[in-house]
Design a protein around this motif. Sequence first.
Motif, short mmCIF file in Angstrom:
data_model
loop_
_atom_site.label_atom_id
_atom_site.label_comp_id
_atom_site.label_asym_id
_atom_site.label_seq_id
_atom_site.Cartn_x
_atom_site.Cartn_y
_atom_site.Cartn_z
N UNK A 1 0.97 -0.97 -0.18
CA UNK A 1 -0.46 -0.34 -0.14
C UNK A 1 0.62 1.65 -0.08
N UNK A 2 2.29 1.46 0.93
CA UNK A 2 2.41 2.83 0.82
C UNK A 2 3.76 2.50 -0.71
N UNK A 3 4.14 1.59 -1.46
CA UNK A 3 4.22 1.51 -2.55
C UNK A 3 4.01 2.65 -3.51
N UNK A 4 2.54 2.62 -3.28
CA UNK A 4 1.51 2.85 -4.16
C UNK A 4 0.90 1.91 -4.80
N UNK A 5 0.79 0.00 -4.90
CA UNK A 5 0.21 -0.24 -5.29
C UNK A 5 -1.95 -0.04 -4.85
N UNK A 6 -2.18 -1.63 -5.81
CA UNK A 6 -3.80 -0.68 -4.83
C UNK A 6 -3.61 -2.63 -4.70
N UNK A 7 -4.11 -2.71 -2.75
CA UNK A 7 -4.08 -3.94 -2.93
C UNK A 7 -5.58 -4.34 -2.39
N UNK A 8 -6.38 -5.06 -2.65
CA UNK A 8 -7.97 -5.84 -2.86
C UNK A 8 -8.32 -7.07 -1.93
N UNK A 9 -8.17 -7.12 -0.86
CA UNK A 9 -8.45 -8.45 -0.12
C UNK A 9 -10.37 -8.83 0.02
N UNK A 10 -10.22 -10.47 -0.46
CA UNK A 10 -11.81 -10.53 -1.19
C UNK A 10 -11.64 -11.76 0.16
N UNK A 11 -12.85 -11.68 0.67
CA UNK A 11 -13.28 -12.42 1.26
C UNK A 11 -13.85 -13.98 0.58
#
Length: 382
Positions: A318-328
């Motif tokens: 997240x801090x690097x600028x990537x988008x993180x999507x955590x899906x259950x």
Amino acid sequence: MIGPDDAQVARRWRLVLGPAADDALGRPAGEEARLDHALGFLDEDGGGARSAGLGASGLMTSTEWINEVQSLFPRSVADRLVERAVEQHGIDDLVLDPEALAAVTPSQALLTAILRNRSLMSPAVLGAARTVVAKVVGELMERLAEPVRTPFAGVRDPRRPSRHRVAANFDPRATIRANLRNVDPATGQLVIRTPLFSSRVRRQADRWQVIVAVDQSGSMAGSVIHSAITAAIFHGLGTLRAHLVAFDTEVVDLTDQLADPVEVLLGVQLGGGTDIGRAVRYCASLVTEPRRAIVVVVSDFFEGGDPVVLRSAVRGLAESGATVLALAALDEDGRVGVDENEARELARLGAHVGAMTPDQLAQWVAEVVDGVRPSGPPQAAP
């Protein structure tokens, strides 16, 4: 006095209620006894007094039971009974028997059972299983391809007319304006003589990476299947660099097989432990341009490894600028089963957290690519 209609109703209720109703309604005989015996395996305990006793130690093998069910019920009913048996009781010997695999209608429940037992299959059984997997994958690809691809088809530009006369490019407002003089005097209705179509501006997705990492634990079977299908469709777009990673305590990169989702699914093995942090760290190593990377982690987030490693990896992305999507969940139901405490922690560290269907994921990814950062995916965890 009990009439014939009342007796018929009583017999039907006895089939529904099982042996517990023998004293009140009598035991079935003849064809109804066969029905009762075949339905027995679907009792909640899978092996009570009414059970057909499937398996080597019982009265019928899976193949015999399937043949019996298909002879007693219409095909649509028989298919549903077999699917329910697979869902509730596994019937592992069914997917290890090539004759049984050939007799049953392919379904997602059967595909799940195949993935769960793939390591136990002989070459002959694996050949029959591959046919089932290909059939189910083909149906899923056909059903999901259009809704997953549509968000990447581009947006209509009404300023640029098009000669490509397809429904997706139809411009209703321009068409109405151009045909306002064409009114049928008899009915007063507008007559469309010149339909107009707009060009599309292609989304700038060429340099974007989408990395899908999916948990192989047994509870994630539906998400494993839909992650593989969705990643394969992303790969086929040609405008995204798609990756697929499967993980338990180990990490398996399946990206080089995305052109063949059948091989992808035959390369996973359901069950085992879970080390989500290790998988996320591997995904981070794949990222080339963080601000053009979307990392989708599909898991219930019950971490079997060190949660500090998982949180550190998510924070770093997240801090690097990537988008993180955590899906259950990533399936057609979007049903959620998740460690809510861990999900909240990941959201605090910069991840978007929730559950999606494949078409919702595609729309979400397309919005990120277009520079629209969604506030959160559907069914976001609290």
